[in-house]
Write a protein that holds these residues in place. Sequence first.
Motif, mmCIF file in Angstrom:
data_model
loop_
_atom_site.group_PDB
_atom_site.id
_atom_site.type_symbol
_atom_site.label_atom_id
_atom_site.label_comp_id
_atom_site.label_asym_id
_atom_site.label_seq_id
_atom_site.Cartn_x
_atom_site.Cartn_y
_atom_site.Cartn_z
ATOM 1 N N ARG A 28 -21.449 13.710 25.911
ATOM 2 C CA ARG A 28 -22.625 14.394 26.442
ATOM 3 C C ARG A 28 -22.540 14.513 27.964
ATOM 4 O O ARG A 28 -22.835 15.578 28.529
ATOM 5 C CB ARG A 28 -23.894 13.632 26.042
ATOM 6 N N ASP A 29 -22.149 13.449 28.629
ATOM 7 C CA ASP A 29 -21.981 13.498 30.088
ATOM 8 C C ASP A 29 -20.974 14.577 30.472
ATOM 9 O O ASP A 29 -21.198 15.342 31.421
ATOM 10 C CB ASP A 29 -21.491 12.152 30.620
ATOM 11 N N ALA A 30 -19.866 14.623 29.739
ATOM 12 C CA ALA A 30 -18.820 15.597 30.032
ATOM 13 C C ALA A 30 -19.340 17.024 29.890
ATOM 14 O O ALA A 30 -19.031 17.899 30.703
ATOM 15 C CB ALA A 30 -17.618 15.375 29.122
ATOM 16 N N THR A 31 -20.151 17.254 28.856
ATOM 17 C CA THR A 31 -20.709 18.591 28.637
ATOM 18 C C THR A 31 -21.658 18.976 29.764
ATOM 19 O O THR A 31 -21.590 20.091 30.307
ATOM 20 C CB THR A 31 -21.459 18.646 27.295
ATOM 21 N N LEU A 32 -22.543 18.066 30.129
ATOM 22 C CA LEU A 32 -23.505 18.345 31.191
ATOM 23 C C LEU A 32 -22.797 18.638 32.513
ATOM 24 O O LEU A 32 -23.156 19.591 33.230
ATOM 25 C CB LEU A 32 -24.465 17.160 31.361
ATOM 26 N N VAL A 33 -21.810 17.845 32.830
ATOM 27 C CA VAL A 33 -21.100 18.040 34.093
ATOM 28 C C VAL A 33 -20.276 19.326 34.058
ATOM 29 O O VAL A 33 -20.188 20.039 35.063
ATOM 30 C CB VAL A 33 -20.220 16.811 34.412
ATOM 31 N N ARG A 34 -19.701 19.652 32.909
ATOM 32 C CA ARG A 34 -18.942 20.905 32.800
ATOM 33 C C ARG A 34 -19.850 22.114 33.059
ATOM 34 O O ARG A 34 -19.488 23.027 33.815
ATOM 35 C CB ARG A 34 -18.293 21.021 31.425
ATOM 36 N N VAL A 35 -21.024 22.129 32.444
ATOM 37 C CA VAL A 35 -21.967 23.226 32.662
ATOM 38 C C VAL A 35 -22.408 23.267 34.126
ATOM 39 O O VAL A 35 -22.506 24.346 34.732
ATOM 40 C CB VAL A 35 -23.190 23.079 31.731
ATOM 41 N N ASP A 59 -30.672 28.090 50.727
ATOM 42 C CA ASP A 59 -30.967 28.542 49.358
ATOM 43 C C ASP A 59 -29.971 27.929 48.374
ATOM 44 O O ASP A 59 -30.356 27.500 47.285
ATOM 45 C CB ASP A 59 -30.884 30.063 49.262
ATOM 46 N N ALA A 60 -28.694 27.902 48.760
ATOM 47 C CA ALA A 60 -27.663 27.334 47.889
ATOM 48 C C ALA A 60 -27.933 25.863 47.624
ATOM 49 O O ALA A 60 -27.822 25.395 46.479
ATOM 50 C CB ALA A 60 -26.281 27.519 48.520
ATOM 51 N N GLU A 61 -28.305 25.140 48.666
ATOM 52 C CA GLU A 61 -28.565 23.707 48.502
ATOM 53 C C GLU A 61 -29.790 23.475 47.611
ATOM 54 O O GLU A 61 -29.807 22.552 46.790
ATOM 55 C CB GLU A 61 -28.746 23.065 49.876
ATOM 56 N N GLN A 62 -30.813 24.341 47.757
ATOM 57 C CA GLN A 62 -31.982 24.222 46.903
ATOM 58 C C GLN A 62 -31.645 24.572 45.456
ATOM 59 O O GLN A 62 -32.105 23.907 44.511
ATOM 60 C CB GLN A 62 -33.096 25.138 47.410
ATOM 61 N N ASP A 63 -30.831 25.609 45.258
ATOM 62 C CA ASP A 63 -30.417 25.987 43.904
ATOM 63 C C ASP A 63 -29.634 24.849 43.241
ATOM 64 O O ASP A 63 -29.812 24.568 42.046
ATOM 65 C CB ASP A 63 -29.553 27.247 43.936
ATOM 66 N N LEU A 64 -28.785 24.205 44.007
ATOM 67 C CA LEU A 64 -28.023 23.077 43.473
ATOM 68 C C LEU A 64 -28.957 21.928 43.091
ATOM 69 O O LEU A 64 -28.726 21.247 42.086
ATOM 70 C CB LEU A 64 -26.991 22.603 44.499
ATOM 71 N N ARG A 65 -30.014 21.720 43.882
ATOM 72 C CA ARG A 65 -30.992 20.682 43.559
ATOM 73 C C ARG A 65 -31.679 20.986 42.229
ATOM 74 O O ARG A 65 -31.816 20.109 41.372
ATOM 75 C CB ARG A 65 -32.025 20.581 44.694
ATOM 76 N N VAL A 66 -32.096 22.238 42.049
ATOM 77 C CA VAL A 66 -32.760 22.624 40.798
ATOM 78 C C VAL A 66 -31.819 22.450 39.609
ATOM 79 O O VAL A 66 -32.206 21.920 38.555
ATOM 80 C CB VAL A 66 -33.263 24.081 40.879
ATOM 81 N N LEU A 82 -32.517 19.860 36.495
ATOM 82 C CA LEU A 82 -32.691 20.373 35.137
ATOM 83 C C LEU A 82 -31.603 19.875 34.187
ATOM 84 O O LEU A 82 -31.888 19.388 33.087
ATOM 85 C CB LEU A 82 -32.710 21.897 35.152
ATOM 86 N N LEU A 83 -30.363 19.985 34.619
ATOM 87 C CA LEU A 83 -29.253 19.643 33.729
ATOM 88 C C LEU A 83 -29.078 18.138 33.543
ATOM 89 O O LEU A 83 -28.634 17.688 32.481
ATOM 90 C CB LEU A 83 -27.956 20.251 34.262
#
Length: 205
Positions: free
Chosen positions: A156-163, A184-191, A195-196
Amino acid sequence: MPRIAEARDAAAPSSTEQHARVQRILEAAVALATEHELERVQMNEVAKLAGVAVATLYRYFPSKTHLFVAVMVDQIDQMSAGFARRPRPGLSATAGVHDTLVRVVRALLRRPLLANAMIQSNGAAKAALVPDTARVERNFRQLLYDAAGIEEATERDATLVRVLIHAAFGVIQSCLNGRITVPDAEQDLRVMCDLLLAEWPESFT
């Protein structure tokens, strides 16, 4: 876009001298791609700057795609080593991953032409023809495992990190293309991380 890699096996360096030769080639490719767009980087110029014969260059890297995917592996490894020397203690697993992704974005944006060359080449490469594409994902995944404090990742960890990696490269490409700003990029990465990785514990240790 880079030319798709040809179906030829790349030679693997074995001796100390051969490893040094390959490293000079990678460093030459980095130097040229830092100053020029990928389409303008010529293999004969890489060979000349590295001090090797063109035939030697093609023996290790059958195409420009092979070369810049290998450059990407090397750059990820360098970032990983650098981050390990400058750890950020006290972060949660998710915050650690976000922090590392932000550091990656900032490192790539310092040399945007090189970043584009690596990402374009990796995106164009077929895994069956360019084995280093698997190393790109594997090494980047390990970089994030280390950031999260994961010693033994589950499926599961591998799947989440891959996505997360696939999504992160989309954000990085948008930033490099000028479609979004760095904040914006840093905020998108935070979201994305929130979520993931919402199911992750505060800490894996």
